[in-house]
Design a protein around this motif. Structure first.
Motif, PDB file in Angstrom:
ATOM      1  N   SER A 325      -9.586  -6.200 -11.433  1.00 45.53           N
ATOM      2  CA  SER A 325      -9.682  -5.162 -10.409  1.00 45.53           C
ATOM      3  C   SER A 325      -9.285  -3.791 -10.949  1.00 45.53           C
ATOM      4  N   PHE A 326      -9.952  -2.792 -10.417  1.00 48.34           N
ATOM      5  CA  PHE A 326      -9.728  -1.404 -10.810  1.00 48.34           C
ATOM      6  C   PHE A 326      -8.471  -0.852 -10.142  1.00 48.34           C
ATOM      7  N   ALA A 327      -8.233  -1.250  -8.884  1.00 45.55           N
ATOM      8  CA  ALA A 327      -7.059  -0.782  -8.145  1.00 45.55           C
ATOM      9  C   ALA A 327      -6.539  -1.915  -7.269  1.00 45.55           C
ATOM     10  N   THR A 328      -5.220  -1.922  -7.010  1.00 46.82           N
ATOM     11  CA  THR A 328      -4.608  -3.006  -6.247  1.00 46.82           C
ATOM     12  C   THR A 328      -3.526  -2.468  -5.319  1.00 46.82           C
ATOM     13  N   PHE A 329      -3.188  -3.309  -4.325  1.00 47.07           N
ATOM     14  CA  PHE A 329      -2.079  -2.997  -3.414  1.00 47.07           C
ATOM     15  C   PHE A 329      -1.485  -4.317  -2.957  1.00 47.07           C
ATOM     16  N   LYS A 330      -0.158  -4.383  -2.860  1.00 47.86           N
ATOM     17  CA  LYS A 330       0.544  -5.579  -2.392  1.00 47.86           C
ATOM     18  C   LYS A 330       1.016  -5.349  -0.965  1.00 47.86           C
ATOM     19  N   LEU A 331       0.523  -6.181  -0.035  1.00 53.81           N
ATOM     20  CA  LEU A 331       0.930  -6.062   1.359  1.00 53.81           C
ATOM     21  C   LEU A 331       2.332  -6.645   1.540  1.00 53.81           C
ATOM     22  N   PRO A 332       3.203  -5.972   2.290  1.00 54.69           N
ATOM     23  CA  PRO A 332       4.538  -6.517   2.539  1.00 54.69           C
ATOM     24  C   PRO A 332       4.474  -7.716   3.480  1.00 54.69           C
ATOM     25  N   GLY A 333       5.431  -8.620   3.353  1.00 55.30           N
ATOM     26  CA  GLY A 333       5.484  -9.782   4.227  1.00 55.30           C
ATOM     27  C   GLY A 333       5.047 -11.045   3.514  1.00 55.30           C
ATOM     28  N   ALA A 341     -11.935  -2.969   4.878  1.00 47.95           N
ATOM     29  CA  ALA A 341     -13.236  -2.302   4.851  1.00 47.95           C
ATOM     30  C   ALA A 341     -13.049  -0.872   4.379  1.00 47.95           C
ATOM     31  N   PHE A 342     -14.069  -0.333   3.724  1.00 48.97           N
ATOM     32  CA  PHE A 342     -14.075   1.083   3.376  1.00 48.97           C
ATOM     33  C   PHE A 342     -14.319   1.907   4.638  1.00 48.97           C
ATOM     34  N   VAL A 343     -13.651   3.040   4.735  1.00 47.62           N
ATOM     35  CA  VAL A 343     -13.824   3.933   5.876  1.00 47.62           C
ATOM     36  C   VAL A 343     -14.384   5.260   5.395  1.00 47.62           C
ATOM     37  N   ASN A 344     -14.804   6.072   6.341  1.00 43.87           N
ATOM     38  CA  ASN A 344     -15.454   7.332   6.022  1.00 43.87           C
ATOM     39  C   ASN A 344     -14.432   8.393   5.628  1.00 43.87           C
ATOM     40  N   ASP A 345     -13.802   8.148   4.504  1.00 50.15           N
ATOM     41  CA  ASP A 345     -12.819   9.066   3.927  1.00 50.15           C
ATOM     42  C   ASP A 345     -12.798   8.754   2.438  1.00 50.15           C
ATOM     43  N   GLN A 346     -12.705   9.755   1.599  1.00 46.34           N
ATOM     44  CA  GLN A 346     -12.897   9.563   0.166  1.00 46.34           C
ATOM     45  C   GLN A 346     -11.941   8.528  -0.410  1.00 46.34           C
ATOM     46  N   ASN A 347     -12.527   7.460  -0.997  1.00 48.45           N
ATOM     47  CA  ASN A 347     -11.775   6.419  -1.704  1.00 48.45           C
ATOM     48  C   ASN A 347     -10.682   5.789  -0.842  1.00 48.45           C
ATOM     49  N   CYS A 348     -10.986   5.570   0.423  1.00 50.63           N
ATOM     50  CA  CYS A 348     -10.020   4.994   1.340  1.00 50.63           C
ATOM     51  C   CYS A 348     -10.531   3.681   1.912  1.00 50.63           C
ATOM     52  N   ILE A 349      -9.599   2.756   2.117  1.00 51.68           N
ATOM     53  CA  ILE A 349      -9.921   1.515   2.813  1.00 51.68           C
ATOM     54  C   ILE A 349      -8.889   1.308   3.913  1.00 51.68           C
ATOM     55  N   SER A 354      -2.795  -9.804  10.171  1.00 53.87           N
ATOM     56  CA  SER A 354      -2.672 -10.708  11.321  1.00 53.87           C
ATOM     57  C   SER A 354      -1.400 -10.464  12.123  1.00 53.87           C
ATOM     58  N   ASN A 355      -0.406  -9.803  11.533  1.00 50.94           N
ATOM     59  CA  ASN A 355       0.814  -9.482  12.276  1.00 50.94           C
ATOM     60  C   ASN A 355       0.670  -8.214  13.111  1.00 50.94           C
ATOM     61  N   GLY A 356      -0.550  -7.651  13.179  1.00 49.73           N
ATOM     62  CA  GLY A 356      -0.799  -6.495  14.027  1.00 49.73           C
ATOM     63  C   GLY A 356      -0.573  -5.152  13.372  1.00 49.73           C
ATOM     64  N   VAL A 357      -0.379  -5.127  12.045  1.00 49.61           N
ATOM     65  CA  VAL A 357      -0.176  -3.869  11.326  1.00 49.61           C
ATOM     66  C   VAL A 357      -1.477  -3.459  10.644  1.00 49.61           C
ATOM     67  N   ILE A 358      -1.801  -2.176  10.702  1.00 51.77           N
ATOM     68  CA  ILE A 358      -2.996  -1.625  10.073  1.00 51.77           C
ATOM     69  C   ILE A 358      -2.556  -0.633   9.006  1.00 51.77           C
ATOM     70  N   TYR A 359      -3.102  -0.790   7.799  1.00 45.75           N
ATOM     71  CA  TYR A 359      -2.787   0.122   6.707  1.00 45.75           C
ATOM     72  C   TYR A 359      -4.037   0.913   6.325  1.00 45.75           C
ATOM     73  N   LYS A 360      -3.827   2.180   6.037  1.00 46.73           N
ATOM     74  CA  LYS A 360      -4.869   2.990   5.410  1.00 46.73           C
ATOM     75  C   LYS A 360      -4.421   3.285   3.993  1.00 46.73           C
ATOM     76  N   LEU A 361      -5.252   2.894   3.004  1.00 45.47           N
ATOM     77  CA  LEU A 361      -4.896   2.995   1.600  1.00 45.47           C
ATOM     78  C   LEU A 361      -5.894   3.884   0.872  1.00 45.47           C
ATOM     79  N   ARG A 362      -5.434   4.506  -0.200  1.00 41.93           N
ATOM     80  CA  ARG A 362      -6.325   5.327  -1.042  1.00 41.93           C
ATOM     81  C   ARG A 362      -6.127   4.939  -2.502  1.00 41.93           C
TER      82      ARG A 362
END
Length: 380
Positions: A325-333, A341-349, A354-362
Motif C-alpha cells: 500500500s501507498f498510504a495507511t491508517f490504523k483505526l483506534p479500538g 470511500a473516496f469523497v469529493n475532496d483532494q486525496n481524502c477518504i 461499526s461503533n458509530g465513529v466517522i473519520y475523514k482521512l487525507r
C-alpha cells in the motif's frame, strides 16, 4: 455501493456516487452528506411501522428509496422478506415485492433494481418493476453484488456459484424503440466469468464508471483489479502477509487510487497504474455479443506503491516482489468493522466504523506513508 451493519443494528449505506449516506434505524431513516459530513434529512415512519427499518438504500440524491422493515415473521409488508419502493415526496410506497426468504441487500440504478437473496439475485426494471432476470450465486450472506453503468451499458458484478469466481453481467439500454410510456428496453448483452482467486471471494466493488472491478478473497492478502469489459487482469496489490478479512473496497472517481478497510483495523490506499510485469493467468469465460472495451485511463508507467525493503536480497519471493500500500491508517479500538470511500475532496477518504465513529482521512499523493486524520464525528 458499500453498506455496513453498525453495532446497534442500524444499517448504513453509501449512495451510488458516495456523496450521501443513508441510515436505516428503529424509527425510519436518516440521510447524511459525506463531504462535509452533516445530517441533512430524516423521516420518522413509526406511525406506519413500529419495528423500524432493516435496510434503506437511496437512489442517488432523489426521493426514491428501497426499504425493508425489521420484522422477522415474514408476515405483513414491514417484514425482512418484503421490499418496498418508497417515494418520500409523496410519502407512500409505489411498489412492493415479496420474496420467500429474507432480503440480504439491494442495489439501485436509475434503470434497474437488484434484490440480493441468500442464493440468487433478482433484477427488475425500476420503471415498471418488471423482472428482467434471476441469477444464481453461491451462498451470499454478505450481499456481494455491485452495479454501475457507462454510456448505455449496465454492469452487474456478483458472486459466482463457483468458488473463487466473479461473474459480470452486462445489459444494454435501448432507447430507440417506441415503447409505451417511454420505457427503455433493457437487453442482455454479454456475460463474463472471471476466476479471480483460489479462495472464496470475500469482497468486490466496481469503479463509478463501471470500467474496473476490484476483488479480494477470504485470505485477504491480495487485491486484484480487472477490466470489466474483457476480464483482463490490470493490477495486483498486497495488503499484507497475514490473513485478514477485507471489509470494503473503493476506487476513486479518476480511477487512479484504490482504498480498503480490513478486520485488522487498517485502512490502505494503493496507486493504480499500468503494469508491464507478468501477472497471474486468469481464466475468463465470455458469452454474448463481442464487445469492445471502453478506453481506460492512461496510468503511470511506474508504481507509486511501496516495495519490500528486502526485495534486493530475495527478488524471486512473491511477497517481496509485490506492490504494497501507498498510504495507511490504523483505526483506534478493537475488532471494529468499517467501510470506506473516496469523497469529493483532494486525496481524502471517509471511513465509517461499526461503533458509530466517522473519520475523514487525507494522504499525500507524492510521498504516501501514514495518512492523517482531518476530522471525526459520531452518529446521533
Amino acid at each position: 455501493m458499500v453498506s455496513l451493519r453498525l453495532d446497534n443494528n442500524r444499517y448504513i449505506a453509501f449512495n451510488q456516487d458516495y456523496s450521501c449516506l443513508c441510515m436505516a434505524n428503529e424509527k425510519g431513516f436518516k440521510i447524511y452528506n459525506t463531504n462535509p459530513f452533516a445530517q441533512t434529512y430524516s423521516r420518522d415512519l413509526t406511525d406506519r411501522n413500529k419495528n423500524g427499518l432493516y435496510i434503506a438504500e437511496m437512489l442517488y440524491r432523489c426521493n426514491i428509496l428501497a426499504i425493508t422493515g425489521n420484522k422477522n415473521d415474514r408476515k405483513g409488508k414491514w417484514s425482512k422478506n418484503v421490499l418496498i419502493i418508497w417515494d418520500d415526496r409523496q410519502m407512500r410506497e409505489i411498489a412492493k415485492l415479496t420474496f420467500p426468504s429474507n432480503i440480504i441487500g439491494v442495489r439501485l440504478l436509475r434503470e434497474i433494481i437488484v434484490v440480493i437473496l441468500e442464493y440468487k439475485l433478482c433484477i427488475y426494471r425500476l420503471k415498471d418493476i418488471i423482472l428482467l432476470e434471476t441469477l444464481n450465486t453461491a451462498k451470499n450472506n454478505n450481499g456481494l453484488c455491485c452495479v454501475s453503468n457507462i454510456d448505455k451499458n449496465i454492469i452487474i458484478a456478483y458472486l459466482s456459484p463457483v468458488k473463487g469466481k466473479v461473474n459480470i453481467r452486462i445489459f444494454e439500454i435501448d432507447t430507440s424503440e417506441n415503447t409505451n410510456e417511454g420505457v427503455s428496453s433493457i437487453n442482455f448483452k454479454t456475460n463474463l466469468s472471471i476466476y479471480a482467486h483460489d479462495n472464496s471471494i470475500s469482497c468486490i466493488n466496481l469503479s463509478n464508471d463501471g470500467k474496473l472491478l476490484a476483488t479480494t478473497s477470504t485470505k485477504g492478502t491480495l487485491i486484484r483489479l480487472f477490466n470489466t469489459f474483457d476480464g483482463v487482469l490490470i493490477n495486483e496489490f498486497r495488503r499484507g502477509t497475514k490473513h485478514a478479512n477485507i471489509l470494503s473496497l473503493n476506487i476513486s472517481d479518476d480511477n487512479n487510487w484504490l482504498c480498503l478497510t480490513s478486520s485488522s483495523n487498517t485502512v490502505h490506499v494503493f496507486s493504480i497504474y499500468k503494469t508491464n510485469k507478468p501477472l497471474r493467468k486468469v481464466d475468463i469465460i465470455s458469452k454474448g455479443k463481442n464487445i469492445t472495451s471502453p478506453l481506460l485511463l492512461q496510468y503511470e508507467k511506474e508504481s507509486k506503491n511501496r516495495k519490500s525493503s528486502f526485495k534486493c536480497l530475495l527478488p524471486c519471493h512473491p511477497y517481496l516482489n509485490s506492490d504494497w500500500s501507498f498510504a495507511t491508517f490504523k483505526l483506534p479500538g478493537n475488532q471494529i468493522s468499517s467501510i470506506c470511500a473516496f469523497v469529493n475532496d483532494q486525496n481524502c477518504i471517509i471511513v465509517i466504523c461499526s461503533n458509530g465513529v466517522i473519520y475523514k482521512l487525507r494522504f499525500n499523493e507524492h510521498v504516501g506513508g501514514d495518512m492523517y486524520k482531518i476530522s471525526s464525528y459520531n452518529f446521533e
